[in-house]
Write an enzyme that holds these catalytic residues in place. Structure first.
Site, PDB file in Angstrom:
ATOM      1  N   HIS A  77       0.803  -1.230   0.000  1.00 45.63           N
ATOM      2  CA  HIS A  77       0.000   0.000   0.000  1.00 45.63           C
ATOM      3  C   HIS A  77       0.827   1.267   0.000  1.00 45.63           C
ATOM      4  CE1 HIS A  77      -4.024  -1.757   0.754  1.00 45.63           C
ATOM      5  NE2 HIS A  77      -3.339  -2.704   1.372  1.00 45.63           N
ATOM      6  N   LYS A 124      -8.148  14.021   4.753  1.00 39.40           N
ATOM      7  CA  LYS A 124      -7.279  12.842   4.722  1.00 39.40           C
ATOM      8  C   LYS A 124      -6.272  12.996   5.843  1.00 39.40           C
ATOM      9  CE  LYS A 124      -6.241  14.007   0.405  1.00 39.40           C
ATOM     10  NZ  LYS A 124      -6.335  12.805  -0.388  1.00 39.40           N
ATOM     11  N   ARG A 125      -5.472  11.948   6.070  1.00 41.56           N
ATOM     12  CA  ARG A 125      -4.425  12.108   7.073  1.00 41.56           C
ATOM     13  C   ARG A 125      -3.506  13.267   6.713  1.00 41.56           C
ATOM     14  NH1 ARG A 125      -3.949   8.252  11.332  1.00 41.56           N
ATOM     15  NH2 ARG A 125      -1.998   9.303  11.799  1.00 41.56           N
ATOM     16  N   LYS A 160       1.024  14.564   1.156  1.00 42.63           N
ATOM     17  CA  LYS A 160      -0.340  14.903   0.732  1.00 42.63           C
ATOM     18  C   LYS A 160      -0.500  16.413   0.529  1.00 42.63           C
ATOM     19  CE  LYS A 160      -2.295  10.898   3.179  1.00 42.63           C
ATOM     20  NZ  LYS A 160      -2.982  10.077   2.174  1.00 42.63           N
ATOM     21  N   THR A 191      -8.505   6.700  -1.910  1.00 43.09           N
ATOM     22  CA  THR A 191      -9.850   6.166  -2.098  1.00 43.09           C
ATOM     23  C   THR A 191     -10.874   7.274  -1.851  1.00 43.09           C
ATOM     24  OG1 THR A 191      -9.604   5.319   0.152  1.00 43.09           O
ATOM     25  CG2 THR A 191      -9.457   3.717  -1.631  1.00 43.09           C
ATOM     26  N   LYS A 241     -14.528   8.515  -3.809  1.00 46.97           N
ATOM     27  CA  LYS A 241     -15.806   8.843  -3.156  1.00 46.97           C
ATOM     28  C   LYS A 241     -16.297  10.213  -3.613  1.00 46.97           C
ATOM     29  CE  LYS A 241     -14.076   6.133   0.673  1.00 46.97           C
ATOM     30  NZ  LYS A 241     -13.276   6.200   1.906  1.00 46.97           N
TER      31      LYS A 241
HETATM   32  C1  NBG Z   1      -2.507   3.752   1.983  1.00 45.96           C
HETATM   33  C2  NBG Z   1      -2.095   4.659   0.831  1.00 45.96           C
HETATM   34  C3  NBG Z   1      -3.306   5.169   0.066  1.00 45.96           C
HETATM   35  C4  NBG Z   1      -4.178   3.995  -0.340  1.00 45.96           C
HETATM   36  C5  NBG Z   1      -4.512   3.150   0.872  1.00 45.96           C
HETATM   37  C6  NBG Z   1      -5.317   1.931   0.504  1.00 45.96           C
HETATM   38  C7  NBG Z   1      -1.087   2.984   3.837  1.00 45.96           C
HETATM   39  C8  NBG Z   1       0.149   2.285   4.226  1.00 45.96           C
HETATM   40  N1  NBG Z   1      -1.315   3.148   2.538  1.00 45.96           N
HETATM   41  O1  NBG Z   1      -2.905   5.878  -1.072  1.00 45.96           O
HETATM   42  O2  NBG Z   1      -1.346   5.738   1.331  1.00 45.96           O
HETATM   43  O3  NBG Z   1      -5.356   4.454  -0.943  1.00 45.96           O
HETATM   44  O4  NBG Z   1      -3.341   2.704   1.497  1.00 45.96           O
HETATM   45  O5  NBG Z   1      -4.687   1.181  -0.465  1.00 45.96           O
HETATM   46  O6  NBG Z   1      -1.850   3.384   4.686  1.00 45.96           O
END
Ligand code: NBG
Length: 797
Positions: free
Chosen positions: A355, A534-535, A540, A642, A646
């Site tokens: 991920h 988002k985080r 980001k 994701t 949405k």
């Molecule tokens: C996160 C990514 C996102 C991705 C999500 C789900 C982790 C390690 N990775 O870009 O930063 O959408 O995983 O795949 O949290």
């Protein structure tokens, strides 16, 4: 709304009253909102449970292959509305509650968010579980039942303050404790060889106790299980002698120690903490899950060689990577399968999803910690590494390096398929982190672009738009999201467009009311709602967004009589408690918002607001009301995203870089309905090699220079002028995430956004096309991809 409910409002009302009395022990006159919420939840749970049993029976009868999704995080949020929506009982529940004199939305909102995850990775796992149930795949999710989920975020003088999350201190309606499914797990100790077999004798033990939550799919046709493990002391950890001697605290210390494992969710996103406890958590839930999986497998099948045919275990990132060596240990040490065969069987059953490519997030454990906690596993990993070297004598990559164990490499070698989460990300996996392993195993890496469940991320969070879609094209889109394309011909129909626009306006008005009531900020619902949620992370680039807001504010001040497009910039997101730079960005946004919102010259055009405590429920509130979706990461850093999906689905336009799934969103919705800016991943790499890239960008753009100067000189922190100098220094200096270098193009794209928004008809047409063309981003499509390419499993409905 959609109405094919098996119950009706009267039956629902009776069921609620029954549970109020017999499950909650309250009568209607004395019941609190929480009592009603629990009574309703139990009524819904009854319906779910019947379907759950039927699904479980079917899986056993079919002896079907099961999919096991191992994930350290499941960000499931609230479950009551989910259940009501998927069972199509929301209308009846609403009617029943109203007849009982209650406010249905208040009862539903009484449920705490189950925040057993940090961000995208955990929310993806929750969407996947729902899709697995919708598609009727026999599956279980396995994770940890954290007592404290992700921390609650508050602001004090604009700074993030964390307080513990306590979802389990309120009654939780959805889980069933499974006393019979508990396993004793060990840590530490030593390894001896007896009769040619290695025997691991741990010197510390805990119990993993199972708690099951049913996960109901669309229309209630199938339900799977989310099994979460809670750590409990193994027998004998309470020391009666010490207690009798008056040492009450000491007597319970081993017990407290055992419970620590499932106490808290690590609040890190994409960073690795290096804590012993973290490795313990990883082994704890992985080993308990594998024991459970093997027990179920052996109940049904006598022949161990069937394992890859009957069991698919998916590793959600490297957190459960210990599954490889643990499964080999079970098969070889405990069941006597020859080592190489054990490795093959394990590999046949395991898949690994990567991920992130952020180097700090690819887990590595020190040999020392590993040796202390999992001595036998370290030996097995060495043998796996040796076997891999033997099979590929020219290999240039190893799992073990002096002093460390590399979990990414371990997962890769022990999985028969390795996947990325967007086309771009998967491509980059092959050219960067897994280049060498991809060369050795050219068929192993596959792509599975992420998706989101339309039941929660449209039907439940945006009921008015869902209803318009259903009246236009029928309700088939809910289980086949690509049918949204049937909306396209309607987009140019003025009457349909008016309905679409009215829904967006109503969603925005509702959000504006909520922001005023909850946060005391007045925002103009006719303004553009520009949302970044988002985080908090430098990649980001929330700081790029706030710099643009500052530059815009300055420009409006210079030309207050120009006809500016009114905007409300909305931020939300949590920063890891130890990530100080990200926390300072939050504070900067809060400080800047105060100055900007209080400026009488500009505040009819520009407002900035940072909403605290971002979670799933807040996302459900914000996304349907958004006009503009900010997806502005440095290209090459966001694996997929994701939230971006949405937003597009709910009719927001994206301003974004060519990063993660943005690339595919732009392809699907059409480049003319997407605001692209910024460098590509390749250009980013090249730009970093230019000495003084940030200084050059600043010299070329006076707006950027002035915005950074305001951050530096204390315009937003007059009582402490130097508060943000380090942020200014960062973006003007090394600027690893290329905020300065992408600024001018971001500004350009934002002005194109302004111009487009002024043509409301044109904007709404683009927004509607985003909805109509987002069907590919259903997590049902993603799960079908995994079924085909990774799990080779079938659906049973
Ligand atoms: C996160 C990514 C996102 C991705 C999500 C789900 C982790 C390690 N990775 O870009 O930063 O959408 O995983 O795949 O949290």
């Amino acid at each position: 709304m959609l109405k094919t409910t098996p119950a009706d409002a009267r039956e629902m009302r009776e069921a609620i009253l029954h549970h109020l009395i017999y499950s909650m022990g309250k009568d209607a006159d004395h019941a609190t909102r929480q009592d009603w919420r629990m009574a309703l939840s139990y009524a819904v749970r009854d319906q779910i449970t019947d379907r759950w049993f039927a699904s479980t029976r079917k899986s056993y009868e079919a002896k079907a292959k099961r999919v096991y999704y191992l994930s350290m995080e499941f960000l499931i949020g609230r479950l009551l509305e989910d259940g009501l929506v998927n069972l199509r009982m929301l209308d009846d529940a609403t009617e029943a509650l109203t007849a009982l004199g209650l406010d249905p939305s208040e009862v539903i909102a009484d449920e705490p968010d189950a925040a057993l995850g940090n961000g995208g990775l955990g929310r993806l796992a929750a969407c996947f579980l729902e899709s697995l149930s919708t598609l009727g795949v026999p599956a279980l999710g396995y994770g940890i039942r954290y007592e404290h989920g992700l921390f609650q975020q508050k602001f004090k003088d604009g700074r993030q303050v964390e307080t513990p999350e306590t979802w389990l201190q309120q009654p939780h309606a959805w889980e069933f404790a499974r006393a019979e499914a508990s396993y004793r797990l060990g840590f530490g100790g030593s390894v001896t060889v007896r009769d040619g077999r290695s025997v691991w004798t741990p010197d510390e033990a805990v119990l993993a106790a199972a708690y099951d939550t049913p996960v109901i799919g669309w229309q209630g046709r199938w339900a799977n299980t989310l099994r979460l493990w809670s750590s409990k002391p193994a027998n004998g950890s309470f020391n009666l002698d010490r207690f009798n001697a008056g040492d009450y605290v000491g007597a319970t210390a081993p017990e407290a120690e055992a419970r620590t494992i499932s106490r808290v969710l690590y609040p890190d996103d994409s960073t690795e903490t290096g804590k012993v406890l973290r490795l313990k958590q990883e082994y704890f839930f992985t080993a308990a899950s594998l024991r459970d999986i093997m027990r179920r497998f052996e109940n049904e099948h006598a022949d161990l060689s069937l394992l890859p045919k009957k069991v698919a275990v998916q590793l959600n990132d490297t957190h459960p990577a210990i599954a490889g060596p643990e499964l080999v240990r079970i098969l070889h040490d405990e069941k006597g399968v020859p080592f190489d065969d054990a490795m093959e069987l394990a590999r046949g059953a395991l898949g690994y999803t990567n991920h992130t490519l952020l180097p700090e997030a690819l887990e590595r454990w020190s040999e020392d910690i590993f040796h202390r906690l999992l001595p036998r596993h370290l030996q097995i990993i060495d043998r796996i590494d040796d076997a891999h070297a033997k099979a590929h004598p020219d290999r240039k990559v190893t799992i073990r390096e002096p002093g460390t164990v590399k979990m990414g490499e371990l997962s890769f070698v022990m999985a028969h398929r390795v996947n990325g989460v967007s086309a771009l990300h998967t491509g980059l996996m092959k050219t960067t982190v897994f280049k060498e392993l991809d060369r050795l195993h050219p068929d192993r890496i596959v792509n599975q672009t992420n998706g989101v469940t339309p039941r929660r991320w449209m039907l439940s969070c945006n009921p008015s738009l869902a209803e318009l879609i259903t009246t236009t094209i029928g309700d088939g889109w809910l289980s086949d999201l690509e049918r949204l394309s049937e909306l396209e011909p309607h987009v140019t129909d003025p009457e349909w467009a008016r309905s679409f626009t009215a829904i967006k306006h109503a969603n925005k008005a509702e959000l504006a009311d909520w922001i005023a009531a909850e946060h005391g900020v007045e925002v103009n619902p006719a303004a553009m709602f520009d949302v970044q949620i988002k985080r908090m992370h430098e990649y980001k680039r929330q700081h790029l967004n706030i710099l643009e807001a500052i530059a815009l504010w300055q420009e409006i001040r210079d030309n207050p009589d120009d006809d500016w497009t009114p905007r409300v910039k909305i931020f939300a997101g949590k920063a890891a408690p130890g990530y100080f730079f990200a926390k300072d960005i939050i504070r900067l946004i809060n400080d800047a918002s105060r100055v900007i919102n209080d400026d009488p010259v500009t505040n009819k055009y520009l407002k900035v607001i940072f909403l605290p405590n971002y979670n799933v429920s807040l996302a459900e509130r914000l996304i349907p009301a958004a006009d503009l979706s900010e997806q502005i990461s440095t290209a090459g850093k966001e694996a997929s995203g994701t939230g971006n999906m949405k937003f597009a689905l709910n009719g927001a336009l994206t301003i974004g870089t060519l990063d993660g799934a943005n690339v595919e969103i732009r392809e699907q919705v059409g480049p003319e309905n997407f605001f692209l800016f910024g460098m590509t991943a390749d250009e980013v790499e090249a730009r970093r090699r230019i000495d003084g890239h940030a200084a050059q960008a600043i010299a070329a753009d006076p707006r950027l220079a002035r915005a950074i100067a305001a951050v530096r000189d204390g315009t937003f922190s007059p009582t402490e002028p130097g508060r943000y100098a380090h942020i200014a220094d960062n973006v003007a200096g090394a600027d690893y995430f290329l905020v300065s270098s992408d600024f001018s193009d971001y500004w350009r794209a934002q002005r194109a956004v302004d111009a487009a928004f002024r043509d409301q008809d044109g904007w709404m047409r683009m927004a509607a096309l985003n909805t109509a063309r987002s069907g590919w981003f259903s997590s049902d499509r993603t799960i079908r991809g995994y079924l085909r390419d990774v799990w080779e499993a079938e659906t049973l409905v």
